[in-house]
Design a protein around this motif. Structure first.
Motif, PDB file in Angstrom:
ATOM      1  N   ILE A 172      16.853 -13.378 -30.899  1.00 54.09           N
ATOM      2  CA  ILE A 172      16.512 -14.040 -32.319  1.00 54.09           C
ATOM      3  C   ILE A 172      17.650 -14.625 -32.812  1.00 54.09           C
ATOM      4  O   ILE A 172      18.645 -13.968 -33.189  1.00 54.09           O
ATOM      5  N   ALA A 173      17.996 -15.822 -32.383  1.00 52.28           N
ATOM      6  CA  ALA A 173      19.406 -16.493 -32.715  1.00 52.28           C
ATOM      7  C   ALA A 173      19.334 -17.685 -33.571  1.00 52.28           C
ATOM      8  O   ALA A 173      19.121 -18.608 -33.153  1.00 52.28           O
ATOM      9  N   PRO A 174      19.234 -17.246 -34.699  1.00 48.41           N
ATOM     10  CA  PRO A 174      19.127 -18.424 -35.796  1.00 48.41           C
ATOM     11  C   PRO A 174      20.141 -19.385 -35.727  1.00 48.41           C
ATOM     12  O   PRO A 174      20.011 -20.634 -36.360  1.00 48.41           O
ATOM     13  N   TYR A 175      21.258 -19.306 -35.071  1.00 47.81           N
ATOM     14  CA  TYR A 175      22.556 -20.224 -35.143  1.00 47.81           C
ATOM     15  C   TYR A 175      22.437 -21.058 -33.866  1.00 47.81           C
ATOM     16  O   TYR A 175      23.173 -21.888 -33.705  1.00 47.81           O
ATOM     17  N   SER A 176      21.155 -20.748 -32.949  1.00 53.16           N
ATOM     18  CA  SER A 176      21.363 -21.528 -31.937  1.00 53.16           C
ATOM     19  C   SER A 176      20.757 -23.015 -32.023  1.00 53.16           C
ATOM     20  O   SER A 176      19.788 -23.105 -33.154  1.00 53.16           O
ATOM     21  N   LYS A 177      20.782 -23.914 -31.029  1.00 54.42           N
ATOM     22  CA  LYS A 177      20.212 -25.317 -31.216  1.00 54.42           C
ATOM     23  C   LYS A 177      18.693 -25.251 -31.424  1.00 54.42           C
ATOM     24  O   LYS A 177      18.144 -24.453 -30.808  1.00 54.42           O
ATOM     25  N   ASP A 178      18.239 -25.939 -32.330  1.00 53.00           N
ATOM     26  CA  ASP A 178      16.860 -26.268 -32.475  1.00 53.00           C
ATOM     27  C   ASP A 178      15.909 -25.029 -32.987  1.00 53.00           C
ATOM     28  O   ASP A 178      14.894 -24.759 -32.514  1.00 53.00           O
ATOM     29  N   PHE A 179      16.760 -23.884 -33.125  1.00 56.51           N
ATOM     30  CA  PHE A 179      16.108 -22.788 -33.632  1.00 56.51           C
ATOM     31  C   PHE A 179      14.888 -22.844 -34.596  1.00 56.51           C
ATOM     32  O   PHE A 179      13.996 -22.212 -34.563  1.00 56.51           O
ATOM     33  N   CYS A 180      14.939 -23.805 -35.729  1.00 54.51           N
ATOM     34  CA  CYS A 180      14.039 -24.100 -36.635  1.00 54.51           C
ATOM     35  C   CYS A 180      12.713 -24.734 -36.100  1.00 54.51           C
ATOM     36  O   CYS A 180      11.629 -24.910 -36.811  1.00 54.51           O
ATOM     37  N   ALA A 181      12.993 -25.582 -34.986  1.00 49.07           N
ATOM     38  CA  ALA A 181      11.809 -26.360 -34.309  1.00 49.07           C
ATOM     39  C   ALA A 181      10.873 -25.612 -34.032  1.00 49.07           C
ATOM     40  O   ALA A 181       9.595 -26.019 -34.326  1.00 49.07           O
ATOM     41  N   SER A 182      10.937 -24.423 -33.652  1.00 49.83           N
ATOM     42  CA  SER A 182       9.712 -23.548 -33.486  1.00 49.83           C
ATOM     43  C   SER A 182       9.397 -22.679 -34.696  1.00 49.83           C
ATOM     44  O   SER A 182       8.558 -21.919 -34.459  1.00 49.83           O
ATOM     45  N   CYS A 183       9.649 -22.924 -35.837  1.00 48.61           N
ATOM     46  CA  CYS A 183       9.327 -22.009 -36.993  1.00 48.61           C
ATOM     47  C   CYS A 183       7.828 -21.977 -37.268  1.00 48.61           C
ATOM     48  O   CYS A 183       7.507 -22.993 -37.412  1.00 48.61           O
ATOM     49  N   ASN A 184       7.514 -20.922 -37.320  1.00 43.70           N
ATOM     50  CA  ASN A 184       5.913 -21.021 -37.433  1.00 43.70           C
ATOM     51  C   ASN A 184       5.421 -19.908 -38.457  1.00 43.70           C
ATOM     52  O   ASN A 184       4.365 -19.654 -38.564  1.00 43.70           O
ATOM     53  N   ARG A 185       6.460 -19.451 -39.291  1.00 49.52           N
ATOM     54  CA  ARG A 185       6.074 -18.636 -40.506  1.00 49.52           C
ATOM     55  C   ARG A 185       6.644 -19.314 -41.896  1.00 49.52           C
ATOM     56  O   ARG A 185       7.351 -19.879 -42.001  1.00 49.52           O
ATOM     57  N   LEU A 186       5.705 -18.542 -42.901  1.00 47.39           N
ATOM     58  CA  LEU A 186       6.123 -18.622 -44.263  1.00 47.39           C
ATOM     59  C   LEU A 186       6.361 -17.240 -44.682  1.00 47.39           C
ATOM     60  O   LEU A 186       5.883 -16.203 -44.122  1.00 47.39           O
ATOM     61  N   ARG A 187       6.865 -17.299 -45.649  1.00 44.69           N
ATOM     62  CA  ARG A 187       7.337 -15.823 -46.691  1.00 44.69           C
ATOM     63  C   ARG A 187       6.857 -15.922 -47.934  1.00 44.69           C
ATOM     64  O   ARG A 187       7.134 -16.890 -48.625  1.00 44.69           O
ATOM     65  N   VAL A 188       6.421 -14.740 -48.342  1.00 45.58           N
ATOM     66  CA  VAL A 188       6.133 -14.607 -49.715  1.00 45.58           C
ATOM     67  C   VAL A 188       6.674 -13.292 -50.225  1.00 45.58           C
ATOM     68  O   VAL A 188       6.723 -12.307 -49.451  1.00 45.58           O
ATOM     69  N   GLU A 227      20.364 -11.709 -34.176  1.00 49.39           N
ATOM     70  CA  GLU A 227      21.902 -12.317 -34.412  1.00 49.39           C
ATOM     71  C   GLU A 227      22.038 -11.987 -35.904  1.00 49.39           C
ATOM     72  O   GLU A 227      21.326 -12.162 -36.733  1.00 49.39           O
ATOM     73  N   VAL A 228      23.095 -11.296 -36.394  1.00 45.89           N
ATOM     74  CA  VAL A 228      23.323 -11.030 -37.769  1.00 45.89           C
ATOM     75  C   VAL A 228      23.613 -12.388 -38.447  1.00 45.89           C
ATOM     76  O   VAL A 228      24.202 -13.390 -37.921  1.00 45.89           O
ATOM     77  N   MET A 229      22.759 -12.446 -39.606  1.00 46.61           N
ATOM     78  CA  MET A 229      22.963 -13.676 -40.377  1.00 46.61           C
ATOM     79  C   MET A 229      23.792 -13.796 -41.475  1.00 46.61           C
ATOM     80  O   MET A 229      23.826 -12.646 -42.212  1.00 46.61           O
ATOM     81  N   ARG A 230      24.445 -14.729 -42.084  1.00 47.09           N
ATOM     82  CA  ARG A 230      25.015 -14.877 -43.365  1.00 47.09           C
ATOM     83  C   ARG A 230      24.351 -14.822 -44.207  1.00 47.09           C
ATOM     84  O   ARG A 230      23.373 -15.789 -44.411  1.00 47.09           O
ATOM     85  N   THR A 231      24.651 -14.073 -45.421  1.00 50.10           N
ATOM     86  CA  THR A 231      23.857 -14.107 -46.461  1.00 50.10           C
ATOM     87  C   THR A 231      24.905 -14.328 -47.744  1.00 50.10           C
ATOM     88  O   THR A 231      26.118 -14.249 -47.346  1.00 50.10           O
ATOM     89  N   ASN A 232      24.190 -14.631 -48.836  1.00 54.37           N
ATOM     90  CA  ASN A 232      25.374 -14.666 -49.989  1.00 54.37           C
ATOM     91  C   ASN A 232      26.309 -13.454 -50.045  1.00 54.37           C
ATOM     92  O   ASN A 232      27.466 -13.561 -50.845  1.00 54.37           O
ATOM     93  N   ASP A 233      25.770 -12.294 -49.753  1.00 58.16           N
ATOM     94  CA  ASP A 233      26.615 -11.134 -50.022  1.00 58.16           C
ATOM     95  C   ASP A 233      27.503 -10.705 -48.853  1.00 58.16           C
ATOM     96  O   ASP A 233      28.169  -9.518 -49.305  1.00 58.16           O
ATOM     97  N   ASN A 234      27.101 -11.186 -47.653  1.00 64.43           N
ATOM     98  CA  ASN A 234      27.996 -10.368 -46.618  1.00 64.43           C
ATOM     99  C   ASN A 234      29.097 -11.263 -45.954  1.00 64.43           C
ATOM    100  O   ASN A 234      29.032 -11.076 -44.625  1.00 64.43           O
ATOM    101  N   PRO A 235      29.421 -12.363 -46.497  1.00 65.64           N
ATOM    102  CA  PRO A 235      30.138 -13.553 -45.783  1.00 65.64           C
ATOM    103  C   PRO A 235      31.354 -12.862 -44.906  1.00 65.64           C
ATOM    104  O   PRO A 235      31.673 -13.340 -43.642  1.00 65.64           O
ATOM    105  N   ALA A 236      32.259 -11.960 -45.639  1.00 67.69           N
ATOM    106  CA  ALA A 236      33.270 -11.096 -44.751  1.00 67.69           C
ATOM    107  C   ALA A 236      32.837 -10.440 -43.640  1.00 67.69           C
ATOM    108  O   ALA A 236      33.488 -10.484 -42.534  1.00 67.69           O
ATOM    109  N   PHE A 237      31.773  -9.578 -43.726  1.00 65.96           N
ATOM    110  CA  PHE A 237      31.159  -8.827 -42.976  1.00 65.96           C
ATOM    111  C   PHE A 237      30.849  -9.735 -41.571  1.00 65.96           C
ATOM    112  O   PHE A 237      31.016  -9.480 -40.583  1.00 65.96           O
ATOM    113  N   PHE A 238      30.005 -10.846 -42.169  1.00 67.89           N
ATOM    114  CA  PHE A 238      29.509 -11.905 -41.084  1.00 67.89           C
ATOM    115  C   PHE A 238      30.777 -12.598 -40.259  1.00 67.89           C
ATOM    116  O   PHE A 238      30.671 -12.556 -38.817  1.00 67.89           O
TER     117      PHE A 238
END
Ligand code: SAM
Length: 328
Positions: free
Chosen positions: A248-264, A191-202
């Motif tokens: 991969i639908a980051p706007y879906s309900k409970d999406f973050c509940a199954s987060c298993n990743r960290l980023r560097v 799912e396309v995600m909104r970032t600080n650079d793309n609000p109009a596109f989103f």
């Protein structure tokens, strides 16, 4: 007992997404439509020795999967050396990479030799002209040749990543399905995600994952049960048919509940969430092998503070200008 890295909400982290650079050569309309722009005065990317220490510490904390990403990881001159170092880290059982497929036909065999066993290749359209319009590069045939080369080279798992966008490529769903079935590939619709650079596109092109799920179900695809330790993708298959499709639908309900990743990030900042407020610099603790215990203690303490969820629903993308900046 194996060590476990976890946060204050009971989530376990076994998976690190490691950006090798924030530079990308593609100009995807939802990410870097004007192309990558260098920001003056930033420190250099992590060196191979720093990456070795970083991944070694995470592995001692029980993390076993690493994905190399970016920016575009294939632009990093030391990519093969880094991949080999990560793959050789005791405890790391899976090395994956996400790429736009740049120069994949001639490089796939080297990636396999360096220990990359899973490759996600971004393909937002199967129509060459449209692919060029979305990415700014007329390279679809090369990317598809690269996928074939990766398979020949023995890379076990190959997935297509596709960002489905309303009014741009959402009419290609059936075409993508036919392609993954023909080639026995896995596909991830993002799912396309909104970032600080793309609000109009989103606003104009966002297509909810639920809509994609409805269309798949109408075509006879069935949702598979969630596997233990699986990430946030919801996976569908068709009985008796090859190919799998994840959403991969980051706007879906409970999406973050199954987060298993960290980023560097490429410069060594730990991002507890793709849409967090800032990264936390680990680099001062990557300067010598003697700092490993301190590094492990710091990662453990920081991970415990991970927020329960992103704030995308409130229109808050944290400090993320675009996903190339952290490693999507
Ligand atoms: N350059 C590599 C590539 O193209 O795959 C790796 C980095 S890219 C940031 C990783 C993934 O994030 C790609 O599949 C890309 O399509 C996706 N992506 C980037 N910006 C996005 C956004 N705003 N919403 C959803 N997906 C995005």
């Amino acid at each position: 007992m194996n060590p476990v890295l976890q946060d204050g909400h009971g989530r376990r982290f076994e998976y690190l997404r490691l950006s090798l650079t924030d530079v990308c050569n593609f100009r995807c309309s939802y990410c870097l439509p004007e192309g990558y722009r260098k920001v003056a005065g930033l420190p250099a990317n992590l060196t191979v020795a720093e990456i070795r220490r970083l991944v070694g510490a995470f592995a001692r904390l029980g993390l076993w999967k690493v994905r190399l990403t970016g920016g575009e990881p294939s632009l990093r001159a030391e990519l093969l050396e880094i991949a080999a170092a990560v793959a050789a880290t005791p405890g790391i059982r899976k090395l994956a990479m996400t790429t736009n497929g740049y120069r994949l036909p001639e490089r796939a065999a080297d990636y396999a030799k360096a220990g990359i066993s899973t490759l996600n290749v971004s393909v937002d359209s199967l129509d060459p002209a449209r692919f060029a319009a979305i990415t700014g590069h007329d390279r679809l045939p090369e990317v598809l040749d690269g996928i074939a080369a990766a398979r020949l080279a023995g890379i076990k798992t190959i997935k297509l990543n596709s960002v489905l966008m309303r009014g741009i490529n959402d009419d290609e769903l059936e075409r993508f399905i036919a392609f993954v079935q023909q080639h026995d590939l896995a596909l991830r619709f993002i799912e396309v995600m909104r970032t600080n650079d793309n609000p109009a596109f989103f606003e104009q092109h966002h297509l909810a994952g639920a809509e994609i799920a409805n269309r798949l179900e109408a075509l006879g695809w069935q949702r598979l049960p969630r596997e233990a330790g699986a990430g946030p993708a919801v996976v569908y298959a068709q009985p008796g048919q090859a190919g799998q499709i994840g959403i991969i639908a980051p706007y879906s309900k409970d999406f973050c509940a199954s987060c298993n990743r960290l980023r560097v990030s490429g410069r060594g900042k730990l991002h507890l969430c793709l849409f967090g407020d800032h990264g936390i610099d680990l680099r001062p603790l990557l300067q010598s092998d003697g700092q490993q215990d301190n590094l492990i203690a710091r990662i453990t303490a920081l991970t415990a503070t991970k927020a329960p969820a992103h704030r995308l629903h409130q229109g808050d993308s944290g400090a993320t200008p675009h996903l190339a900046s952290i490693g999507g």
